[in-house]
Design an enzyme around this catalytic site. Structure first.
Site, PDB file in Angstrom:
ATOM      1  N   ASP A   1      21.110  -4.482 -17.490  1.00  0.00           N
ATOM      2  CA  ASP A   1      22.475  -4.617 -17.007  1.00  0.00           C
ATOM      3  C   ASP A   1      22.437  -5.754 -15.981  1.00  0.00           C
ATOM      4  O   ASP A   1      21.373  -6.068 -15.441  1.00  0.00           O
ATOM      5  CB  ASP A   1      22.933  -3.310 -16.363  1.00  0.00           C
ATOM      6  CG  ASP A   1      24.335  -3.398 -15.791  1.00  0.00           C
ATOM      7  OD1 ASP A   1      25.225  -3.936 -16.473  1.00  0.00           O
ATOM      8  OD2 ASP A   1      24.517  -2.956 -14.640  1.00  0.00           O
TER       9      ASP A   1
ATOM     10  N   LYS B   1      28.478  -6.507  -6.431  1.00  0.00           N
ATOM     11  CA  LYS B   1      29.655  -6.939  -5.671  1.00  0.00           C
ATOM     12  C   LYS B   1      30.814  -6.900  -6.645  1.00  0.00           C
ATOM     13  O   LYS B   1      30.705  -7.429  -7.758  1.00  0.00           O
ATOM     14  CB  LYS B   1      29.464  -8.351  -5.120  1.00  0.00           C
ATOM     15  CG  LYS B   1      28.346  -8.426  -4.103  1.00  0.00           C
ATOM     16  CD  LYS B   1      28.164  -9.831  -3.577  1.00  0.00           C
ATOM     17  CE  LYS B   1      26.987  -9.841  -2.609  1.00  0.00           C
ATOM     18  NZ  LYS B   1      26.692 -11.199  -2.150  1.00  0.00           N
TER      19      LYS B   1
ATOM     20  N   ASP C   1      25.051  -6.581 -13.020  1.00  0.00           N
ATOM     21  CA  ASP C   1      25.444  -6.190 -11.666  1.00  0.00           C
ATOM     22  C   ASP C   1      24.799  -4.868 -11.278  1.00  0.00           C
ATOM     23  O   ASP C   1      25.002  -3.856 -11.929  1.00  0.00           O
ATOM     24  CB  ASP C   1      26.967  -6.099 -11.564  1.00  0.00           C
ATOM     25  CG  ASP C   1      27.638  -7.418 -11.914  1.00  0.00           C
ATOM     26  OD1 ASP C   1      27.153  -8.463 -11.458  1.00  0.00           O
ATOM     27  OD2 ASP C   1      28.638  -7.401 -12.662  1.00  0.00           O
TER      28      ASP C   1
END
Length: 176
Positions: A8, A17, A10
């Site tokens: 993944d 964020k 983020d």
């Protein structure tokens, strides 16, 4: 058939964020380059599979995403790591409707498996949300890790919950 490391973005590659699309806001998580280099040296292809609902929400557009992605891939290259491909889902069910690619659906992973002849059972997924793990399991990936640096998550369908990347590659059965 080839083995793959699916990541993944983020929360695994970079510090989470909300709706990140600017390289000035991008901070790599400690250990991500070492983890990727380790698996690349073992012959794994590396893929990024990421939900990007900020596109559907009009917080940024495809060009913003592509610009950041190309920069990120270059940063990996500077560390002698090849990202085979980045798959992203620009959808959100409440905005753009249902799709087959938004995790926990396995569409992005299955596309990579088909395009690159990946042995999913002998591949690995690292995510920071349960939907990442569910997508991997729905695709038939054999080993999954839920990354939680805060050590808050206590239950997951993942093979193991880890708080740093060393817990994955230093003890992984596939490395022996």
């Amino acid at each position: 058939m080839k083995k793959a490391l699916f990541l993944d973005r983020d929360g695994v590659i970079n510090i989470e964020k909300n709706y990140l699309y600017k390289k000035d806001d991008f901070e790599f998580i400690d250990g991500i380059f070492e983890l990727c280099k380790h698996y690349q040296d073992l012959g794994y292809l590396i893929f990024i599979v990421t939900n990007q609902s900020g596109i559907a929400r009009n917080m940024y557009d495809e060009e913003d995403f592509i610009r950041l992605t190309l920069w990120m891939i270059e940063e990996f290259k500077k560390n002698n790591i090849t990202i085979s491909k980045v798959y992203h889902c620009p959808h959100h069910p409440d905005i753009s409707g249902d799709c087959d690619c938004r995790k926990p659906k396995p569409g992005m992973i299955l596309n990579a498996a088909s395009e690159f002849n990946i042995d999913l059972f002998n591949s690995i997924m690292i995510g920071d949300k349960e939907r990442d793990i569910e997508a991997a399991l729905n695709a038939g990936i054999g080993e999954t890790y839920l990354y939680d640096s805060s050590k808050v998550i206590v239950k997951s369908k993942a093979t193991k919950i880890v708080s740093n990347f060393d817990e994955i590659w230093m003890n992984n059965a596939y490395t022996k």
